[in-house]
Design a protein around this motif. Structure first.
Motif, PDB file in Angstrom:
ATOM      1  N   PRO A 275     -26.072 -28.903  -9.925  1.00  0.00           N
ATOM      2  CA  PRO A 275     -25.719 -29.312 -11.294  1.00  0.00           C
ATOM      3  C   PRO A 275     -24.415 -30.097 -11.331  1.00  0.00           C
TER       4      PRO A 275
ATOM      5  N   GLY B  86     -32.047 -29.137 -24.361  1.00  0.00           N
ATOM      6  CA  GLY B  86     -32.340 -29.528 -22.994  1.00  0.00           C
ATOM      7  C   GLY B  86     -33.600 -30.353 -22.865  1.00  0.00           C
TER       8      GLY B  86
ATOM      9  N   ARG C 156     -36.183 -31.782 -19.610  1.00  0.00           N
ATOM     10  CA  ARG C 156     -36.452 -31.671 -18.173  1.00  0.00           C
ATOM     11  C   ARG C 156     -37.681 -32.486 -17.824  1.00  0.00           C
TER      12      ARG C 156
ATOM     13  N   LEU D 223     -35.530 -33.298 -12.819  1.00  0.00           N
ATOM     14  CA  LEU D 223     -34.279 -33.884 -13.297  1.00  0.00           C
ATOM     15  C   LEU D 223     -34.111 -33.427 -14.740  1.00  0.00           C
ATOM     16  N   SER D 224     -33.017 -32.737 -15.015  1.00  0.00           N
ATOM     17  CA  SER D 224     -32.810 -32.183 -16.344  1.00  0.00           C
ATOM     18  C   SER D 224     -31.440 -32.565 -16.865  1.00  0.00           C
ATOM     19  N   VAL D 225     -31.345 -32.671 -18.183  1.00  0.00           N
ATOM     20  CA  VAL D 225     -30.084 -32.904 -18.878  1.00  0.00           C
ATOM     21  C   VAL D 225     -29.998 -31.898 -20.015  1.00  0.00           C
TER      22      VAL D 225
ATOM     23  N   TYR E 123     -27.221 -30.068 -23.274  1.00  0.00           N
ATOM     24  CA  TYR E 123     -26.012 -30.107 -24.094  1.00  0.00           C
ATOM     25  C   TYR E 123     -25.845 -28.747 -24.764  1.00  0.00           C
TER      26      TYR E 123
ATOM     27  N   PHE F 188     -21.829 -30.973 -21.324  1.00  0.00           N
ATOM     28  CA  PHE F 188     -22.958 -31.831 -20.968  1.00  0.00           C
ATOM     29  C   PHE F 188     -23.305 -31.554 -19.500  1.00  0.00           C
ATOM     30  N   THR F 189     -24.573 -31.304 -19.239  1.00  0.00           N
ATOM     31  CA  THR F 189     -25.005 -30.964 -17.881  1.00  0.00           C
ATOM     32  C   THR F 189     -26.162 -31.857 -17.458  1.00  0.00           C
ATOM     33  N   SER F 190     -26.206 -32.131 -16.183  1.00  0.00           N
ATOM     34  CA  SER F 190     -27.362 -32.779 -15.555  1.00  0.00           C
ATOM     35  C   SER F 190     -27.596 -32.075 -14.227  1.00  0.00           C
ATOM     36  N   GLU F 191     -28.836 -31.822 -13.929  1.00  0.00           N
ATOM     37  CA  GLU F 191     -29.160 -31.025 -12.742  1.00  0.00           C
ATOM     38  C   GLU F 191     -30.359 -31.613 -12.034  1.00  0.00           C
ATOM     39  N   ALA F 192     -30.248 -31.737 -10.716  1.00  0.00           N
ATOM     40  CA  ALA F 192     -31.341 -32.210  -9.870  1.00  0.00           C
ATOM     41  C   ALA F 192     -31.857 -31.037  -9.049  1.00  0.00           C
TER      42      ALA F 192
END
Length: 458
Positions: A225, A451, A453, A166-168, A170, A204-208
């Motif tokens: 994402p 980032g 993670r 799980l990552s976020v 900017y 802004f990103t979030s990725e599983a």
């Protein structure tokens, strides 16, 4: 064997013999006593052999502690020391005895000492060499948690069967330009409209990501994402005056382009050879495409500022990538590098122009080549810091309206270069934290990228 216990057993056997019926013969009693004596002698021989093997092993351990370790052995033994209470008991008594005597011995040291013990046991008792090895004995050394995190991040390999990330992130972009619409009179006087345009974008990103290890060499992953974008457009030409600015902000968000990938270990790392991994990835355009988005004029800008009605969250085209990466451990350093080629496939759209009304056509997004290299330094068995450089060169894109020829999009090529600084922390046996900060080096690069993670191993 306790001799007192043996004597007591003999006396008890003799006493039991005295209570036998008178029909029992003296010859039977003598036979039983001889059998008991043979069993006692066999037990004493086993005890003597076990003591001899234990003394030989202790002497060998003392020699190992005094002898220097070769570079090859150092590469094999490299690992982390784990407290004895953190290691479960096994069905291997020799391994359990080692853990009790040496509570801070690394797993690699355990494996090495157990192998030495097995070799010496086989030399003293040839029959032992035919017995199968204990399943609980570790066959290969484990890298430290810090090294495992580096390998997983750079090459997509992991020690567990299942994993999830799980990552976020900017990213910050800013661009300013001066637009001149007119002509130069007398080589000194500009006649026309001057506007100063500036664009600030925050993403802004979030990725599983879900990972699966097919075997020790092949690993698969799939990621989804989510993006939220906000862009602020400014122009300094409102009312015909360059010093009168006008501003507009557009925000949008949604699912980005999903992708699936695979990593295959071509060559495993040795003392002289690096770890070589071949990777591939396929991207599906599930995000909002950037083509066919209408632009609207901002009120009061005198035609100097037009902004899109919505913002894209994807590339709009199918893509695939193929790359190779190398990694070499030079304890405590880990050096890595990679090269990747990105291919974007042509695709038809019902509208490819920002003009009002549908403008069907075909789009060919430029391909890209990316190079990267860096190093990581393991501070201890649970943390590391890294520094890397990456550069991606993107080719020019083309569009073609139905019934017309291909046209190149001016300014669509890009050269994106970043310097990345990172730190990795192991939060437990299964969870880690990876943080990165990137600094853009070219006009096409983001000003900065941050980032976080959280990779989890099942």
């Amino acid at each position: 064997m306790d001799r007192t216990y043996i004597r007591a057993a003999l006396i008890a056997s003799s006493a039991a013999a005295l209570t036998l019926p008178f029909s029992a013969s003296a010859q039977d009693l003598e036979t039983e006593v001889e059998q008991l004596r043979a069993q006692v002698a066999e037990m004493e021989q086993r005890e003597a052999r076990a003591n001899a093997r234990l003394q030989a092993l202790e002497a060998r351990l003392l020699r190992i502690e005094a002898e220097p370790i070769s570079p090859g052995e150092a590469l094999t033994i490299r690992g982390r020391a784990v407290p004895a209470q953190a290691r479960p008991m096994t069905l291997n008594p020799s391994l359990d005895n080692l853990r009790g005597a040496y509570p801070t011995l690394s797993r690699e040291g355990e494996a090495r000492l157990v192998q030495i013990q097995q070799a010496e046991d086989a030399a003293q008792d040839p029959g032992l060499g035919d017995q199968p090895e204990e399943e609980s004995v570790q066959k290969a050394p484990d890298a430290s948690a810090a090294v495992e995190d580096i390998v997983q991040e750079q090459q997509g390999l992991q020690t567990s069967r299942w994993g999830a990330d799980l990552s976020v992130g900017y990213s910050r972009f800013s661009d300013a330009r001066i637009n001149l619409d007119g002509f130069l009179a007398l080589d000194a006087i500009f006649l026309g409209t001057i506007s100063i345009d500036e664009v600030d974008a925050d993403i802004f990103t979030s990725e599983a990501t879900l990972r699966y290890g097919v075997n020790d060499k092949l690993f698969l992953d799939a990621s989804a994402p989510f993006l939220y974008r906000t862009s602020t457009f400014r122009s300094g030409g409102a009312g015909g005056a360059a010093n009168t600015p006008v501003e507009a902000t557009v925000s949008d968000g949604g699912l980005g382009d999903m992708s699936v990938g695979a990593s295959y270990q071509l060559l495993a790392e040795t003392l002289r050879r690096p770890n070589v991994v071949l990777s591939g990835r396929v991207k599906v355009p599930t995000g909002q495409e950037p083509f066919g988005i209408d632009f609207v004029e901002v009120v009061g800008s005198e035609g100097n500022l037009q902004v899109p009605e919505k913002l894209a969250t994807g590339s709009g085209v199918y893509g695939a990538s193929l790359g190779v990466s190398v990694l070499k451990s030079l304890d405590p350093l880990v050096v890595f590098g990679s090269v990747n080629y990105f291919r974007n496939f042509e695709r038809n759209f019902g509208d490819i122009d920002e003009s009002p009304g549908p403008q069907p056509g075909r789009v060919d997004v430029g391909d890209a080549v990316q190079l990267g290299a860096g190093l990581a330094f393991a501070l201890n068995d649970r943390s590391s810091i890294s520094m890397s450089y990456s550069q991606r060169v993107v080719g020019r894109s083309r569009v073609r309206l139905d019934g017309q020829d291909w046209q190149r999009i001016v300014g669509s090529q890009a050269n994106v270069a970043l310097v990345n600084l990172g730190a990795t922390f192991s939060l437990g046996q299964q969870l880690s934290l990876v943080s990165t900060v990137g600094i853009g080096l070219t006009d096409d690069s983001p000003d900065m990228v941050v980032g976080l993670r959280l990779p989890y191993r099942f």
